[in-house]
Write a protein that holds these residues in place. Structure first.
Motif, short mmCIF file in Angstrom:
data_model
loop_
_atom_site.label_atom_id
_atom_site.label_comp_id
_atom_site.label_asym_id
_atom_site.label_seq_id
_atom_site.Cartn_x
_atom_site.Cartn_y
_atom_site.Cartn_z
N UNK A 1 0.83 -1.21 0.00
CA UNK A 1 0.00 0.00 0.00
C UNK A 1 0.86 1.25 0.00
N UNK A 2 1.98 1.21 0.70
CA UNK A 2 2.85 2.39 0.76
C UNK A 2 3.55 2.63 -0.58
N UNK A 3 4.11 1.56 -1.16
CA UNK A 3 4.94 1.74 -2.35
C UNK A 3 4.19 1.62 -3.66
N UNK A 4 3.19 0.74 -3.72
CA UNK A 4 2.48 0.51 -4.99
C UNK A 4 0.97 0.68 -4.84
N UNK A 5 0.55 1.26 -3.73
CA UNK A 5 -0.87 1.40 -3.47
C UNK A 5 -1.60 2.26 -4.48
N UNK A 6 -0.92 3.24 -5.04
CA UNK A 6 -1.55 4.12 -6.03
C UNK A 6 -2.01 3.35 -7.25
N UNK A 7 -1.46 2.14 -7.47
CA UNK A 7 -1.92 1.28 -8.55
C UNK A 7 -2.91 0.23 -8.06
N UNK A 8 -3.19 0.23 -6.75
CA UNK A 8 -4.14 -0.74 -6.20
C UNK A 8 -3.55 -2.11 -5.96
N UNK B 1 -6.99 -9.87 -2.68
CA UNK B 1 -8.06 -10.54 -3.41
C UNK B 1 -9.24 -9.64 -3.72
N UNK B 2 -9.09 -8.36 -3.52
CA UNK B 2 -10.16 -7.39 -3.80
C UNK B 2 -9.94 -6.82 -5.20
N UNK B 3 -10.26 -7.61 -6.20
CA UNK B 3 -9.98 -7.26 -7.59
C UNK B 3 -10.75 -5.99 -8.00
N UNK B 4 -11.99 -5.89 -7.61
CA UNK B 4 -12.79 -4.72 -7.97
C UNK B 4 -12.21 -3.42 -7.41
N UNK B 5 -11.79 -3.46 -6.15
CA UNK B 5 -11.19 -2.26 -5.55
C UNK B 5 -9.84 -1.95 -6.19
N UNK B 6 -9.10 -2.99 -6.56
CA UNK B 6 -7.83 -2.77 -7.25
C UNK B 6 -8.04 -2.07 -8.59
N UNK B 7 -9.06 -2.52 -9.32
CA UNK B 7 -9.38 -1.88 -10.60
C UNK B 7 -9.86 -0.45 -10.38
N UNK B 8 -10.59 -0.23 -9.29
CA UNK B 8 -11.04 1.12 -8.97
C UNK B 8 -9.84 2.04 -8.71
N UNK B 9 -8.81 1.53 -8.03
CA UNK B 9 -7.60 2.32 -7.80
C UNK B 9 -6.92 2.66 -9.13
#
Length: 150
Positions: free
Chosen positions: A94-101, A108-116
């Motif tokens: 989350x700290x280093x690559x969180x901006x990409x989700x 395992x939260x694919x939808x939230x990852x795509x939202x990011x």
């Protein structure tokens, strides 16, 4: 399988960062933290330019990353399945690559990852900010609450 891929990507990026550290990494970080990228196309253009110039470093980082991922996934298998390890990995992602989700994909939260990813393409400063909030949230939530995220 997805966790191993994300772990591999994270290790690769950390190795690339280590190999590049001597070459003005502070200047790069300052420009990235200054929200240099306004959308995903700018990010991909910068990555392509960087890899064109530093293809040797990327190859060395890849050659270091592959054995590390294999070693970690085989020898540390028991430790990686502990809930505390998942939390630590999610916080670092989350700290280093969180901006990409990436941390959301890891959990395992694919939808939230795509939202990011969409959020980063629309307005990147908000994606950075929300990822840091997620990192803090993971750090301070209880074990039972974190288990519900997975």
């Amino acid at each position: 399988m997805l966790q191993k891929i994300i772990l591999g990507i994270a290790i690769f990026l950390i190795v690339m960062l280590g190999l590049t550290f001597g070459e003005a990494i502070l200047r790069y970080l300052a420009s990235y933290l200054g929200f240099l990228f306004h959308d995903f196309v700018d990010l991909m253009r910068e990555v392509q330019q960087y890899l064109t110039v530093h293809w040797g470093k990327a190859l060395i980082a890849l050659l270091i990353t592959i054995p590390l991922v294999i070693w970690i996934s085989t020898s540390k298998k028991d430790e990686l399945t502990k809930p505390n390890s998942h939390r630590k990995i999610a916080i670092v992602l989350a700290i280093f690559l969180g901006w990409l989700g990436v941390h959301r994909f890891y959990l395992g939260q694919i939808g939230m990852g795509l939202l990011f990813l969409v959020l980063f393409a629309i307005w990147s400063p908000l994606a950075y900010f929300l990822a840091l909030i997620d990192a803090l949230r993971y750090a301070f939530m209880g074990d039972d609450e974190f288990k519900l995220l997975r």
